[in-house]
Design a protein around this motif. Sequence first.
Motif, short mmCIF file in Angstrom:
data_model
loop_
_atom_site.label_atom_id
_atom_site.label_comp_id
_atom_site.label_asym_id
_atom_site.label_seq_id
_atom_site.Cartn_x
_atom_site.Cartn_y
_atom_site.Cartn_z
N GLY A 49 5.58 4.90 7.48
CA GLY A 49 5.58 5.91 6.13
C GLY A 49 4.97 4.54 5.19
N SER A 50 5.32 3.96 5.12
CA SER A 50 5.02 2.86 4.89
C SER A 50 4.76 0.68 5.63
N TYR A 67 9.42 15.98 2.67
CA TYR A 67 8.66 14.80 2.44
C TYR A 67 9.08 13.71 3.45
N SER A 68 8.71 13.15 4.42
CA SER A 68 9.60 12.35 5.41
C SER A 68 8.82 11.07 5.57
N ASN A 69 9.24 10.12 5.18
CA ASN A 69 9.12 9.07 5.67
C ASN A 69 9.32 7.97 6.73
N GLY A 120 1.00 -1.43 0.24
CA GLY A 120 0.38 -0.26 -0.58
C GLY A 120 0.86 1.09 -0.09
N GLY A 121 2.52 1.47 0.28
CA GLY A 121 2.90 2.49 0.05
C GLY A 121 2.58 3.39 0.78
N SER A 122 2.50 4.81 0.84
CA SER A 122 2.54 5.29 1.76
C SER A 122 0.24 5.97 2.07
N LEU A 123 0.31 4.50 1.88
CA LEU A 123 -1.32 4.64 2.21
C LEU A 123 -0.89 4.33 4.00
N ALA A 124 0.12 3.48 4.17
CA ALA A 124 -0.11 3.77 5.44
C ALA A 124 0.39 4.77 5.68
N LYS A 125 0.40 6.23 5.60
CA LYS A 125 0.87 7.51 6.51
C LYS A 125 -0.39 7.55 7.26
N THR A 126 -1.49 7.58 6.93
CA THR A 126 -3.05 7.74 6.92
C THR A 126 -3.55 7.39 7.88
N LEU A 127 -3.20 5.47 8.36
CA LEU A 127 -2.95 5.12 9.47
C LEU A 127 -3.06 5.64 10.93
N THR A 128 -1.28 5.91 10.89
CA THR A 128 -0.34 6.38 11.53
C THR A 128 -0.97 7.45 12.12
#
Length: 250
Positions: free
Chosen positions: A241-242, A165-167, A71-79
Amino acid sequence: GACAPREDAPPTWGLADSLRVDSLIDQRVARNELMGAVVLMRDGKLLYARGTGFVDVARAAPFAPFSASDGGSLAKTLTAAAVWRLAHEGRLRLDTAVTAYLPEYPYAGTLVRHLIEHSNGLLPYYEAFDPYVRPGQVRQTQDLLAIVRREFPQPRFAPGTRFEYSNLGFDAAVLIVERITGKPIADVFDEWFFTPLQMDSAFVRPGRFADFPGLRALGYRWADSTWQRWEIYDNDAVIGGSGVYFSAMD
């Protein structure tokens, strides 16, 4: 006389709509621009679901609406949602220094909100860590933060003064969530998001490819008249971030 439809009535979905979506997908497939799945829903009702191509070309394993892929950066939404939930519950303060929750964090002037606002001054991308990681070493967020502390003692800019932008900022935010809840982030995401939202295919990836549950969806891109592997890192246990897998149905 005829009755006009209510303005707030949802539009209907019929065979013609499904055929139109099929046509749009078929055009992409014909141009070798798509392997994946498309799912359309309205008001909680499934309207359309279709997979195309393969999750693993060599095995000819078909891509389905329930196939989970990176899911790539979709994880950032959950975080970010997890951080905001803790803030709403009064268990975390966004304007508190990160070091109050993570004493090992390298930059004393960074606030929690800077981690999820892309304004923290950390290294923006993971490739910068490659010279400092042993071949085959499973990367952990704690390890990357230790490298930053040792090799990059000053932030790229004063935290909070600009956007970049920061992972790793989101990965550090996950450590805060784990410290406060006392649970691994896989359990937090499952309890707070995956289970209540019926995201039945979603999971936090293991560090090693060899430990993936079931068939792993591989990454590809079309080049030189063939689908070529275009992959994420193996040995990557950095989550935030991912690092979360979702299906189109999720």
